[in-house]
Structure formats: C-alpha cells, structure tokens
Write a protein that holds these residues in place. Sequence first.
Motif, PDB file in Angstrom:
ATOM      1  N   ALA A  22      27.591   0.764  25.739  1.00 31.58           N
ATOM      2  CA  ALA A  22      26.664   1.542  26.567  1.00 31.58           C
ATOM      3  C   ALA A  22      25.937   0.652  27.567  1.00 31.58           C
ATOM      4  N   VAL A  23      25.443  -0.488  27.088  1.00 31.23           N
ATOM      5  CA  VAL A  23      24.702  -1.407  27.960  1.00 31.23           C
ATOM      6  C   VAL A  23      25.600  -1.922  29.080  1.00 31.23           C
ATOM      7  N   LYS A  24      26.830  -2.308  28.729  1.00 32.32           N
ATOM      8  CA  LYS A  24      27.731  -2.849  29.743  1.00 32.32           C
ATOM      9  C   LYS A  24      28.227  -1.759  30.689  1.00 32.32           C
ATOM     10  N   ALA A  25      28.472  -0.577  30.172  1.00 30.60           N
ATOM     11  CA  ALA A  25      28.975   0.512  31.010  1.00 30.60           C
ATOM     12  C   ALA A  25      27.965   0.911  32.076  1.00 30.60           C
ATOM     13  N   LEU A  26      26.681   0.724  31.790  1.00 33.15           N
ATOM     14  CA  LEU A  26      25.639   1.026  32.765  1.00 33.15           C
ATOM     15  C   LEU A  26      25.355  -0.145  33.698  1.00 33.15           C
ATOM     16  N   GLY A  27      26.076  -1.253  33.492  1.00 30.88           N
ATOM     17  CA  GLY A  27      25.950  -2.391  34.391  1.00 30.88           C
ATOM     18  C   GLY A  27      24.687  -3.203  34.210  1.00 30.88           C
ATOM     19  N   LEU A  28      24.078  -3.144  33.026  1.00 28.40           N
ATOM     20  CA  LEU A  28      22.853  -3.899  32.774  1.00 28.40           C
ATOM     21  C   LEU A  28      23.194  -5.354  32.461  1.00 28.40           C
ATOM     22  N   GLY A  29      22.452  -6.272  33.081  1.00 22.64           N
ATOM     23  CA  GLY A  29      22.742  -7.688  32.880  1.00 22.64           C
ATOM     24  C   GLY A  29      21.579  -8.571  33.290  1.00 22.64           C
ATOM     25  N   LYS A  30      21.886  -9.772  33.677  1.00 19.70           N
ATOM     26  CA  LYS A  30      20.881 -10.785  33.974  1.00 19.70           C
ATOM     27  C   LYS A  30      19.887 -10.286  35.025  1.00 19.70           C
ATOM     28  N   GLY A  31      18.598 -10.490  34.721  1.00 14.42           N
ATOM     29  CA  GLY A  31      17.538 -10.080  35.620  1.00 14.42           C
ATOM     30  C   GLY A  31      17.039  -8.664  35.409  1.00 14.42           C
ATOM     31  N   ASP A  32      17.775  -7.875  34.617  1.00 18.73           N
ATOM     32  CA  ASP A  32      17.383  -6.488  34.368  1.00 18.73           C
ATOM     33  C   ASP A  32      16.494  -6.403  33.126  1.00 18.73           C
ATOM     34  N   GLU A  33      15.497  -5.558  33.190  1.00 21.26           N
ATOM     35  CA  GLU A  33      14.625  -5.313  32.046  1.00 21.26           C
ATOM     36  C   GLU A  33      14.905  -3.931  31.467  1.00 21.26           C
ATOM     37  N   VAL A  34      14.883  -3.869  30.136  1.00 24.54           N
ATOM     38  CA  VAL A  34      15.117  -2.622  29.422  1.00 24.54           C
ATOM     39  C   VAL A  34      13.958  -2.400  28.458  1.00 24.54           C
ATOM     40  N   ILE A  35      13.250  -1.296  28.599  1.00 22.88           N
ATOM     41  CA  ILE A  35      12.106  -0.992  27.745  1.00 22.88           C
ATOM     42  C   ILE A  35      12.589  -0.280  26.490  1.00 22.88           C
ATOM     43  N   MET A  36      12.084  -0.714  25.330  1.00 19.92           N
ATOM     44  CA  MET A  36      12.539  -0.177  24.045  1.00 19.92           C
ATOM     45  C   MET A  36      11.477  -0.419  22.980  1.00 19.92           C
ATOM     46  N   PRO A  37      11.616   0.168  21.805  1.00 22.33           N
ATOM     47  CA  PRO A  37      10.626  -0.033  20.750  1.00 22.33           C
ATOM     48  C   PRO A  37      10.796  -1.383  20.057  1.00 22.33           C
ATOM     49  N   THR A  38       9.694  -1.926  19.580  1.00 27.52           N
ATOM     50  CA  THR A  38       9.792  -3.126  18.740  1.00 27.52           C
ATOM     51  C   THR A  38      10.188  -2.755  17.312  1.00 27.52           C
ATOM     52  N   PHE A  39       9.851  -1.536  16.890  1.00 22.21           N
ATOM     53  CA  PHE A  39      10.157  -1.089  15.534  1.00 22.21           C
ATOM     54  C   PHE A  39      11.500  -0.363  15.532  1.00 22.21           C
ATOM     55  N   THR A  40      12.546  -1.106  15.212  1.00 19.84           N
ATOM     56  CA  THR A  40      13.902  -0.569  15.191  1.00 19.84           C
ATOM     57  C   THR A  40      14.792  -1.562  14.459  1.00 19.84           C
ATOM     58  N   ILE A  41      16.012  -1.158  14.161  1.00 15.71           N
ATOM     59  CA  ILE A  41      17.005  -2.112  13.692  1.00 15.71           C
ATOM     60  C   ILE A  41      17.335  -3.056  14.846  1.00 15.71           C
ATOM     61  N   ILE A  42      17.923  -4.191  14.555  1.00 14.58           N
ATOM     62  CA  ILE A  42      18.129  -5.229  15.569  1.00 14.58           C
ATOM     63  C   ILE A  42      19.170  -4.840  16.623  1.00 14.58           C
ATOM     64  N   SER A  43      20.049  -3.910  16.317  1.00 13.16           N
ATOM     65  CA  SER A  43      21.202  -3.638  17.183  1.00 13.16           C
ATOM     66  C   SER A  43      20.855  -3.359  18.640  1.00 13.16           C
ATOM     67  N   PRO A  44      19.888  -2.488  18.969  1.00 12.29           N
ATOM     68  CA  PRO A  44      19.615  -2.215  20.388  1.00 12.29           C
ATOM     69  C   PRO A  44      19.181  -3.455  21.169  1.00 12.29           C
ATOM     70  N   VAL A  45      18.282  -4.239  20.577  1.00 15.07           N
ATOM     71  CA  VAL A  45      17.815  -5.446  21.265  1.00 15.07           C
ATOM     72  C   VAL A  45      18.938  -6.462  21.364  1.00 15.07           C
ATOM     73  N   GLN A  46      19.727  -6.584  20.321  1.00 12.00           N
ATOM     74  CA  GLN A  46      20.854  -7.514  20.324  1.00 12.00           C
ATOM     75  C   GLN A  46      21.825  -7.194  21.455  1.00 12.00           C
ATOM     76  N   SER A  47      22.121  -5.920  21.650  1.00 11.23           N
ATOM     77  CA  SER A  47      23.050  -5.526  22.710  1.00 11.23           C
ATOM     78  C   SER A  47      22.497  -5.863  24.085  1.00 11.23           C
ATOM     79  N   VAL A  48      21.205  -5.659  24.278  1.00 10.86           N
ATOM     80  CA  VAL A  48      20.576  -5.969  25.563  1.00 10.86           C
ATOM     81  C   VAL A  48      20.566  -7.471  25.805  1.00 10.86           C
ATOM     82  N   VAL A  49      20.199  -8.236  24.787  1.00  7.91           N
ATOM     83  CA  VAL A  49      20.106  -9.699  24.924  1.00  7.91           C
ATOM     84  C   VAL A  49      21.481 -10.305  25.180  1.00  7.91           C
ATOM     85  N   THR A  50      22.490  -9.865  24.441  1.00  8.41           N
ATOM     86  CA  THR A  50      23.825 -10.453  24.612  1.00  8.41           C
ATOM     87  C   THR A  50      24.435 -10.081  25.964  1.00  8.41           C
TER      88      THR A  50
END
Length: 367
Positions: A65-93
């Motif tokens: 999902a993250v890659k299909a939307l073209g999100l990458g270096k320099g882009d910020e994604v707002i999300m919850p701190t209280f979650t499983i690690i997967s969403p943040v991991q996908s954004v960071v990687t």
Amino acid sequence: MKIMIAVNTPLLSGNELKYVTECIETGWISSEGSFVTKFETEFAQYVNRKHGIAVSNGSAALDIAVKALGLGKGDEVIMPTFTIISPVQSVVTAGATPVLVDSDPITWNMDVDQIEAKITKETKAILVVHIYGLPVDMDPILELCKKYNLKLIEDAAEMHGQTYKGQMCGSFGDISIFSFYPNKHITTGEGGMIVCNDDSIAEKCKKLRNLAFEQQGRRFIHHEIGWNYRMTNLQAALGVAQLEKMDYHIQRKREIGKLYREGLKDLKGFQLPLERTSSSENIYWVFGLVAETEVQQEAMVKRLNDAKIGTRPFFWCMHEQPVFIKMGLFENENYPVAEKLARNGFYIPSGLGLRNEEIAKVISVII
C-alpha cells in the motif's frame, strides 16, 4: 505451564476442510488457483470495494500500500503511536517519516483532534489503524484529507465486518488493508487483503505482490523491485469458507463481548471496552481491560495465568520502540494516553472458538 483457556481459538466450523481438500485433490495449492480469485472478488464485494488483492499477510499488504501510493523519502505520514509495529515499519522501510499522534482514552483509537496540528508541507498521507473493536472517527480525517490533498491508508486488519455510520470499515481509504491471522474474525492462517476502487492502484498492487513481473515482454526481466507476497490457493480456500460464516462470526464476537461486559460490570479498578459510540457498536476483536495502575495489571495477569488462562498485553507505543529509538526517531516525544494503555492494558480470551463455560471461568477468576 500449559494454558487451558487460550487467548484465541479460531473457529473452523464451515466448509474449510471441503475446500482445502479440493485444492489438494486437484493439485492447485500455490497462488495459481480459483479460490484466490473467488476470495478476492467476494471479499471486495463484502466491503463494497471494486478490487481485492490477496497477499501473504497484513504486513505485506501495508508494504504494498505504501509503495503503491508512491510514498518515500521526504514524505511524512501521520499515524497513531498506539498500534502494532507493522504500519510504522512499512512507512520507515519505504524511506518515509512516520509522524505520531496520541490515543483517545475512551475508544483507544488515535485522537483525531491532534492530527491537523501535525500536518506540514511534507505530509503526504494519513494512516489510520482501527484498534481492538471500534473504528477511528473517520469524518474528520476524510475532511483533512480533502482539505490538504492527502492520501488515506486504512488499516482495517482488526475490523472485519465492522461499520462506521453504516459504511464498511475498509471502504474509506485510497487503499485499505486487512489481515487474516488466526485471531481475526475470519482467518486464512496467515494472509491479508488489499482493497481499493482505483484501477491503476489495483494493478500496481497486483504487480508489486508478484515480484514486479511485467505484464508484457519477456519473463524474468524486471524494471522495479516488488515482493513475493502472494496468497496460496490453500489459504484462499480457508478464506472463502470463513467468509461464508462472517455474519455468525460477528454475532458471536458481540455475544462474547456482552457476556464479559455483564459479568465484569461491577469490577473496580479496570476500564472495560466501550460498548458503542455514536457511529458504531463494538465488534470486540479482542476484549481488553485497562488497569488503573501497572501493579494492578501485573497482579491480574498473574492471577489469570496461574489459573491457566491466557492473556496478551496491549500494543507497545511506537515512540518507545527500541528499534526506532536507535534510528533517531521520535526523540523526546511523549504520548501519555497511549503510554498508559500500553503499560496497563491487556486482553483476555475472546477467540471465536471460546465456549460460554470458559467465559464464565475467566469472569470468576477475575472477580
């Protein structure tokens, strides 16, 4: 010590064996098989989406999902701190930067009132994660996405069959994702699904899950990097059978929640899940408890474990994850509501295979 009442027991009471046997007897056990297409089509229809793309798990769905939307270096994604690690991991990687918000103390979801203050010129998307049984308040988020021209990724991994103001969770994002781990309302053992309405996004997702093979030209020549994130026909066969029982699974989850709420209504020192909001009735993916103090939480978990009753702690906050701290992320950030949930929260057995007499035993031990 053997746990006698597991924190989750899946329910495989429909056509699972029949459909899996068909896969074995016909030899269609890989990602090439009719059940994959059938599951994609029927699940997408269930959540009112045009496209379903079956993948190997929910984390894989987020990567795509993250890659299909073209999100990458320099882009910020707002999300919850209280979650499983997967969403943040996908954004960071992907090279993008996660920007965190605290939780609402009543619903345990992300506090939508904190989002707008976090939006900058680098913000490209909001990633919502529906937590534990109640959906995020989506109307304000949809307004922000429209106002600031932001993409929306909807993590509905825990929300099979849940609605927000009558609209299916998983139908809000530019891309939405689901997980089919055994503790979900429907399971394929492991597995996930991406759903969307945009034809070009769907084709991008299909390509990325299959090592980015090109549709035309010679095979094994690649122009971009993808993943082997395919779902097998065996997994999809389970999914088709599980989807046939979806209405009953939702009904049973709410029955379990009602039994716990009634049995624990006089419990002091612990917050129970909210039964409903103005937009939704709790679907009780899990039945969580939040103690007033860490000492109370630890004592109750020990009491339950001593009685051979399984428990799980709540998610740990992303801004306190050692792996992200080592990367220099979230320095000096504090989110007090989420921190209390992470430290004082845990959930008790609530899987679809849980029997009423087991629920009564859990209640008696807690009381």
